[in-house]
Design a protein around this motif. Structure first.
Motif, short mmCIF file in Angstrom:
data_model
loop_
_atom_site.label_atom_id
_atom_site.label_comp_id
_atom_site.label_asym_id
_atom_site.label_seq_id
_atom_site.Cartn_x
_atom_site.Cartn_y
_atom_site.Cartn_z
N TRP A 483 0.75 -1.21 -0.06
CA TRP A 483 0.09 0.06 0.00
C TRP A 483 0.86 1.37 0.06
CZ3 TRP A 483 0.54 3.33 4.17
CH2 TRP A 483 1.13 2.66 5.35
N SER A 486 3.79 4.24 -4.44
CA SER A 486 3.72 5.17 -5.55
C SER A 486 4.72 5.30 -6.63
CB SER A 486 3.16 6.65 -5.32
OG SER A 486 4.45 7.38 -4.32
N LEU A 503 -2.76 -3.41 -2.79
CA LEU A 503 -2.27 -2.46 -3.71
C LEU A 503 -3.08 -0.98 -3.75
CD1 LEU A 503 -2.04 -4.58 -6.85
CD2 LEU A 503 -0.26 -4.11 -5.30
N ASN A 504 -3.37 -0.65 -2.40
CA ASN A 504 -4.03 0.69 -2.21
C ASN A 504 -2.95 1.65 -2.50
OD1 ASN A 504 -6.49 -0.61 -1.49
ND2 ASN A 504 -6.24 -0.39 0.81
N SER A 505 -3.27 2.78 -3.34
CA SER A 505 -2.62 3.86 -3.74
C SER A 505 -1.50 3.60 -4.38
CB SER A 505 -2.23 4.60 -2.37
OG SER A 505 -3.43 5.12 -1.53
N CYS A 506 -1.61 2.63 -5.10
CA CYS A 506 -0.28 2.28 -6.09
C CYS A 506 -0.66 3.20 -7.51
CB CYS A 506 -0.02 0.83 -6.43
SG CYS A 506 0.64 -0.17 -4.85
N THR A 507 -0.44 4.40 -7.33
CA THR A 507 -1.20 5.32 -8.47
C THR A 507 -0.18 5.18 -9.71
OG1 THR A 507 0.42 7.02 -7.48
CG2 THR A 507 -2.00 6.62 -6.79
N VAL A 526 -7.71 -2.28 -3.94
CA VAL A 526 -7.12 -1.58 -5.16
C VAL A 526 -7.66 0.00 -4.69
CG1 VAL A 526 -6.87 -3.49 -6.61
CG2 VAL A 526 -9.10 -2.20 -6.46
N CYS A 529 -6.39 3.13 -6.97
CA CYS A 529 -5.55 2.66 -8.33
C CYS A 529 -6.38 3.30 -9.48
CB CYS A 529 -5.41 1.32 -8.41
SG CYS A 529 -4.34 0.69 -6.76
N GLN A 530 -5.67 3.09 -10.69
CA GLN A 530 -6.37 3.44 -11.87
C GLN A 530 -7.45 2.63 -12.27
OE1 GLN A 530 -3.36 4.10 -14.72
NE2 GLN A 530 -1.90 5.28 -13.71
N LEU A 533 -6.14 -0.42 -14.39
CA LEU A 533 -5.26 -1.21 -13.39
C LEU A 533 -6.38 -2.24 -13.08
CD1 LEU A 533 -2.58 -2.17 -12.42
CD2 LEU A 533 -3.02 -0.33 -10.54
#
Length: 592
Positions: A483, A486, A503-507, A526, A529-530, A533
């Motif tokens: 998490w 980035s 995968l939170n905030s894996c921008t 997620v 995320c986008q 994605l």
């Protein structure tokens, strides 16, 4: 002509009232209806032949089943060992314990196997017991007003309860809590969720009402204040000779404490602040958790406290300390304590913990199963020392909020630790130019919305590349948390046992550079995320679950024109259960 002869069941020859009349009147007044509860006929002028109470003896097991009598007191049931506690009462509807009770426990509390009236049928005592024990205590109190049988059953339930989870509202007083606790004479475990203030009066009430208490947990809401001082807590622990577990929140007013107990084995204290002294004289203490408030003006001397643990608590196995005052000096004092049984060490939010601290830990404790150095300043070199010392024991490694760690160090850890099952690397691979460093996902870590100052700005060590890739291939890893990473743009996972991925905030993670080969994956977080994605994760996560589903066998027609499904009765079925493929639930992609 003979006169009318009065009924012997209603009057005597002298015109008085007989004993049977009194019993019938009492029974009618107590039951509250005008029909017999056994045969359904009107009570007036009626004599039921099924009123006698019998005692039956089973010849199979030579055990007596005795029907209870309202006039005879029932003995208090003996308390079961702590390892077999399964019954609980709760004032929170969502916390009701509905775990099944084995057959040998149905009447283990002294409740007889009798039959109570239930309209046109008879409800066995065991069925009534199973129904009432699944009610929350508020409903259980209402059920006691239905009839005498239900009231007796609820009394037995209260006496048999060995665990109680109680929510104390804002306007509740100590007397209300005491009246509830006195109903549970065999109470062993107590959990209080306080929405009102807590003080020494509440502790005195618990000590008086629960003489055999072994476990106590006090949780406080945001509007509640814990006013218990260190001296009051010390007296409570010293007086409770059976207490083995104590967990308490909101301990900001302790000031200092000295705990002496020969039975205490688990101690959790949170929200501590500026303690003048901390003395633990608990020779059987095995688990210690101290969570300090996130205030920079905290003046607690952790080094002195840790140095004395080796002498006063030699059996410690699990240590958790979360404080901004953690430093290399505290780690040196901990290594000097020589705790030989230590297997879990968690030192969180210590910005002054460096690679030298890791070397000191590795030299003193080589059998650690869990190591949590989240919020520290260790680098990839420290990870290398961890891998060299704990390759055969370490199964959980948590390195969240460590800005000096790169993807290379994470890959090296997963390659060198074959027993690793859980790894948390949140907020490690970050974009140094990112302005939004404090995302909402930081609440996932120790439930706090703050972090050390050295994590709120770009670290002074060498800057990593803004975008990094991470390749992990592991056969035992079950939970992986990335998490807030980035600075991660490529991720390749080949983990057959992985079931939880964060995968939170894996921008900056690109959909085309994501590959998940995790057939056991059950949940992926997620948030932030986008959208592309998220769609890629859904397609890759569902792929394995769809392939694992059973399909009907297929074949072509004689001319090869089309494929048809063959019914099961025309297809040889496997004779054993091992040959059948088990359906697996699909992976859940969580957006919250």
């Amino acid at each position: 002509m003979q006169g009318h002869r009065p009924n012997s069941a209603t009057s005597s020859p002298r015109g008085g009232t007989t004993i049977s009349d009194l019993s019938n009147l009492k029974r009618g007044k107590r039951r509250g209806n005008y029909n017999c509860g056994r045969c359904g006929l009107p009570k007036k002028g009626h004599s039921c032949h099924g009123e006698t109470t019998t005692t039956t003896t089973s010849t199979a097991d030579s055990s007596s089943i005795i029907a209870p009598s309202p006039s005879l007191p029932t003995p208090t049931p003996p308390r079961h060992p702590f390892s077999h506690l399964r019954r609980a009462l709760s004032f929170d509807d969502n916390e009701v314990d509905v775990s099944p009770i084995s057959d040998d426990e149905d009447c283990s509390d002294g409740s007889p196997e009798t039959e109570l009236d239930s309209g046109d049928g008879r409800l066995p005592w065991s069925c009534l017991w199973e129904v009432l024990r699944r009610l929350p205590p508020a409903s259980l109190l209402s059920a006691a007003k239905v009839c005498t049988g239900w009231r007796d059953c609820t009394r037995k339930l209260w006496r048999a309860a060995e665990e109680l989870r109680l929510r104390v509202p804002v306007k509740a007083q100590v007397g209300l809590v005491g009246s509830v606790l006195q109903k549970c004479s065999g109470l062993v475990r107590l959990s209080l969720r306080m929405e009102s203030d807590v003080d020494a009066t509440m502790l005195a009430c618990i000590a008086f009402s629960c003489p055999n208490l072994e476990s106590l947990e006090i949780r406080t809401s945001e509007c509640a204040t814990n006013r218990i001082s260190g001296d009051e807590l010390g007296r409570f622990v010293a007086d409770k000779r059976c207490l083995s577990s104590l967990k308490m929140e909101g301990c900001s007013n302790l000031g200092g404490f000295s705990l002496c107990s020969s039975t205490l084995s688990t101690l959790w204290l949170s929200d501590l602040f500026s303690l003048s002294k901390m003395v633990f004289n608990c020779p059987n203490l095995k688990e210690l958790s101290l969570d300090f408030s996130r205030q920079e003006n905290d003046c607690t001397d952790l080094a002195t406290m840790v140095d004395a643990l080796g002498r006063t608590c030699p059996r410690l196995r699990n240590i958790h300390i979360a404080s901004l005052r953690l430093s290399h000096a505290v780690v040196l004092a901990l290594t000097a304590a020589n705790l030989r049984n230590l297997c879990m060490l968690s030192l969180v939010l210590g910005s002054e913990i460096t690679d030298a601290s890791v070397a000191a830990i590795a030299s003193s404790y080589d059998n650690l199963e869990l190591l949590d150095l989240s919020g520290s300043s260790i680098s990839d070199s420290g990870i290398g020392m961890i891998c060299n010392v704990f390759p055969e024991t370490l199964s959980r490694l948590l390195l969240a909020l460590c800005p000096n760690i790169s993807s290379s160090g994470i890959q090296f850890a997963t390659a060198q630790l074959p027993l690793l099952e859980l790894m948390d690397c949140g907020m490690t691979i970050c974009d140094p130019n990112s302005q939004n460093r404090n995302s909402a996902d930081e609440s996932d870590y120790v439930n706090s919305g703050c972090e050390p100052n050295h994590l709120k700005k770009t670290p002074n060590s060498k800057l990593h590349h803004i975008y990094q890739k991470l390749i992990i291939k592991h056969g035992q890893l079950k939970k992986l948390s990335l998490w807030g990473c980035s600075g991660l743009d490529a991720l390749y996972l080949n983990c057959p046992e992985l079931n939880d991925l964060n995968l939170n905030s894996c921008t900056n993670l690109h959909p085309e550079r994501l590959l998940l080969q995790c057939p056991s994956l059950r949940s992926v977080h997620v948030l932030g995320c986008q959208e592309m994605l998220i769609e890629t994760i859904q397609s890759q996560a569902y792929r394995d679950s769809v392939n694992a589903e059973d399909h009907f066998p297929c074949k072509r027609l004689a001319d090869g024109s089309k494929r048809v499904r063959v019914p099961h009765f025309l297809t040889p079925q496997p004779s054993n259960e091992k040959g059948r493929r088990v359906l697996r639930p699909r992976c859940s992609v969580l957006l919250d």
